[in-house]
Each structure stands twice: as structure tokens, then as C-alpha cells.
Design a protein around this motif. Structure first.
Motif, PDB file in Angstrom:
ATOM      1  N   THR A  36       0.833  -1.208   0.000  1.00 18.05           N
ATOM      2  CA  THR A  36       0.000   0.000   0.000  1.00 18.05           C
ATOM      3  C   THR A  36       0.861   1.248   0.000  1.00 18.05           C
ATOM      4  OG1 THR A  36      -1.785  -1.157   1.140  1.00 18.05           O
ATOM      5  CG2 THR A  36      -1.823   1.240   1.241  1.00 18.05           C
ATOM      6  N   GLN A  37       1.944   1.232   0.773  1.00 15.39           N
ATOM      7  CA  GLN A  37       2.856   2.375   0.770  1.00 15.39           C
ATOM      8  C   GLN A  37       3.463   2.575  -0.617  1.00 15.39           C
ATOM      9  OE1 GLN A  37       5.726   1.967   3.938  1.00 15.39           O
ATOM     10  NE2 GLN A  37       4.132   1.762   5.477  1.00 15.39           N
ATOM     11  N   ASN A  38       3.838   1.484  -1.281  1.00 16.71           N
ATOM     12  CA  ASN A  38       4.353   1.578  -2.650  1.00 16.71           C
ATOM     13  C   ASN A  38       3.308   2.191  -3.577  1.00 16.71           C
ATOM     14  OD1 ASN A  38       6.850   0.418  -2.068  1.00 16.71           O
ATOM     15  ND2 ASN A  38       6.162  -1.642  -2.564  1.00 16.71           N
ATOM     16  N   ASP A  39       2.076   1.721  -3.469  1.00 15.06           N
ATOM     17  CA  ASP A  39       0.994   2.256  -4.299  1.00 15.06           C
ATOM     18  C   ASP A  39       0.780   3.740  -4.016  1.00 15.06           C
ATOM     19  OD1 ASP A  39       0.669  -0.319  -5.290  1.00 15.06           O
ATOM     20  OD2 ASP A  39      -1.127  -0.729  -4.097  1.00 15.06           O
ATOM     21  N   TYR A  40       0.844   4.099  -2.744  1.00 15.21           N
ATOM     22  CA  TYR A  40       0.645   5.498  -2.366  1.00 15.21           C
ATOM     23  C   TYR A  40       1.746   6.377  -2.956  1.00 15.21           C
ATOM     24  CZ  TYR A  40      -0.442   9.639   0.325  1.00 15.21           C
ATOM     25  OH  TYR A  40      -0.778  10.915   0.672  1.00 15.21           O
ATOM     26  N   ILE A  41       2.981   5.939  -2.814  1.00 13.31           N
ATOM     27  CA  ILE A  41       4.100   6.716  -3.345  1.00 13.31           C
ATOM     28  C   ILE A  41       3.973   6.848  -4.857  1.00 13.31           C
ATOM     29  CG2 ILE A  41       6.606   6.699  -3.720  1.00 13.31           C
ATOM     30  CD1 ILE A  41       6.784   5.448  -0.853  1.00 13.31           C
ATOM     31  N   GLY A  42       3.644   5.761  -5.533  1.00 17.92           N
ATOM     32  CA  GLY A  42       3.451   5.801  -6.976  1.00 17.92           C
ATOM     33  C   GLY A  42       2.298   6.694  -7.391  1.00 17.92           C
ATOM     34  N   GLY A  43       1.305   6.830  -6.527  1.00 15.06           N
ATOM     35  CA  GLY A  43       0.148   7.668  -6.804  1.00 15.06           C
ATOM     36  C   GLY A  43       0.481   9.138  -6.949  1.00 15.06           C
ATOM     37  N   HIS A  44       1.646   9.536  -6.486  1.00 10.69           N
ATOM     38  CA  HIS A  44       2.059  10.930  -6.634  1.00 10.69           C
ATOM     39  C   HIS A  44       2.190  11.324  -8.106  1.00 10.69           C
ATOM     40  CE1 HIS A  44       2.916  10.589  -2.338  1.00 10.69           C
ATOM     41  NE2 HIS A  44       2.974  11.912  -2.314  1.00 10.69           N
ATOM     42  N   ALA A  45       2.320  10.338  -8.983  1.00 12.50           N
ATOM     43  CA  ALA A  45       2.410  10.618 -10.415  1.00 12.50           C
ATOM     44  C   ALA A  45       1.129  11.252 -10.959  1.00 12.50           C
ATOM     45  CB  ALA A  45       2.713   9.330 -11.180  1.00 12.50           C
ATOM     46  N   LEU A  46       0.039  11.137 -10.219  1.00 15.94           N
ATOM     47  CA  LEU A  46      -1.236  11.728 -10.631  1.00 15.94           C
ATOM     48  C   LEU A  46      -1.306  13.236 -10.381  1.00 15.94           C
ATOM     49  CD1 LEU A  46      -3.672   9.040  -9.203  1.00 15.94           C
ATOM     50  CD2 LEU A  46      -3.124   9.436 -11.611  1.00 15.94           C
ATOM     51  N   LEU A  47      -0.449  13.742  -9.528  1.00 12.10           N
ATOM     52  CA  LEU A  47      -0.541  15.147  -9.143  1.00 12.10           C
ATOM     53  C   LEU A  47      -0.149  16.076 -10.282  1.00 12.10           C
ATOM     54  CD1 LEU A  47       1.034  15.036  -5.569  1.00 12.10           C
ATOM     55  CD2 LEU A  47      -1.392  15.334  -6.160  1.00 12.10           C
ATOM     56  N   PRO A  48      -1.012  17.041 -10.587  1.00 15.04           N
ATOM     57  CA  PRO A  48      -0.625  18.048 -11.576  1.00 15.04           C
ATOM     58  C   PRO A  48       0.291  19.080 -10.916  1.00 15.04           C
ATOM     59  CG  PRO A  48      -2.821  18.504 -10.754  1.00 15.04           C
ATOM     60  CD  PRO A  48      -2.382  17.214 -10.121  1.00 15.04           C
TER      61      PRO A  48
END
Length: 121
Positions: A36-48
Motif C-alpha cells: 500500500t505504501q508503494n501504491d501510495y508513493i506511486g500515486g504521486h504521479a497523478l498530481l498536476p
């Protein structure tokens, strides 16, 4: 805001502002918390870029989607965006969602709340 309107809004931000730069790494682990932490960190790619400049009404509208029957990836994207808002509104929405999160997003939501608290210090 509907789920499809959310994605159109986010895509328009990406087109207008591009995505925020990031560097991320992951740790291979069968543990749910680590994944989940990996997914969360990777989710930062969504930020404009300029993600802290999203109007408060849009933050409110996104927050409402967390409590509706929308796809998990939509909720993850919303949690990521809310986590990076230095506003009491985003913090309030995340606190409320963390009281009764979707079970498979419980840990993801806790990380988002923690990060939002940090931005709001």
C-alpha cells in the motif's frame, strides 16, 4: 461532480499544467502495508503541477465522491490530491473519510490523512 467529470477535470489540469515531477522507488514485499505504501508513493504521479491551487469548491466536490460508489482508482486519486492540499477543508474531508473508509483503502486513507496533516501544520 461525477466520477467521469473528476477524471476530465484531472486530465484538463494535466494538459494545462502538466504533471508534477517526482522520483519514486518501491520495495518488493508481500506485506499489505508495504505494498500500500508503494501504491501510495506511486500515486504521486497523478498530481498536476500547482496541485495546491485547486479551487476549494473542486476539493469539496472531489471529497463527496469518496463517500459514493466509485472505482477504487478514482478514490485513490482523490485521496492523493486531498493529501496535498494545505487547507482545513481537505483535512476535514480526509478525517471524515478515515472514520469509515472502504476496507481496501483503509491504510491508503490513513497515509493520505497523515500527509495532509503535515501540509497543514
Amino acid at each position: 461532480m461525477t466520477e467521469s467529470e473528476f477524471w476530465l477535470f484531472l486530465e484538463a489540469l494535466w494538459e494545462e499544467r502538466e504533471r508534477a515531477s517526482m522520483i519514486a522507488g518501491t520495495i518488493d514485499s508481500p506485506l499489505f502495508e508495504i505494498q500500500t505504501q508503494n501504491d501510495y508513493i506511486g500515486g504521486h504521479a497523478l498530481l498536476p503541477n500547482e496541485h495546491t491551487q485547486i479551487p476549494e469548491q473542486c476539493i469539496t466536490d472531489m471529497g463527496k465522491l469518496l463517500f459514493e460508489n466509485v472505482k477504487q482508482n478514482t478514490k485513490e486519486a482523490i485521496l492523493m490530491i486531498l493529501a496535498h492540499q494545505p487547507t482545513r477543508k481537505a483535512l476535514s474531508i480526509l478525517r471524515e473519510y478515515c472514520k469509515t473508509p472502504d476496507e481496501n483503502l483503509r491504510y491508503f486513507a490513513e497515509i493520505a490523512l497523515w500527509e495532509c496533516k503535515m501540509w497543514n501544520e
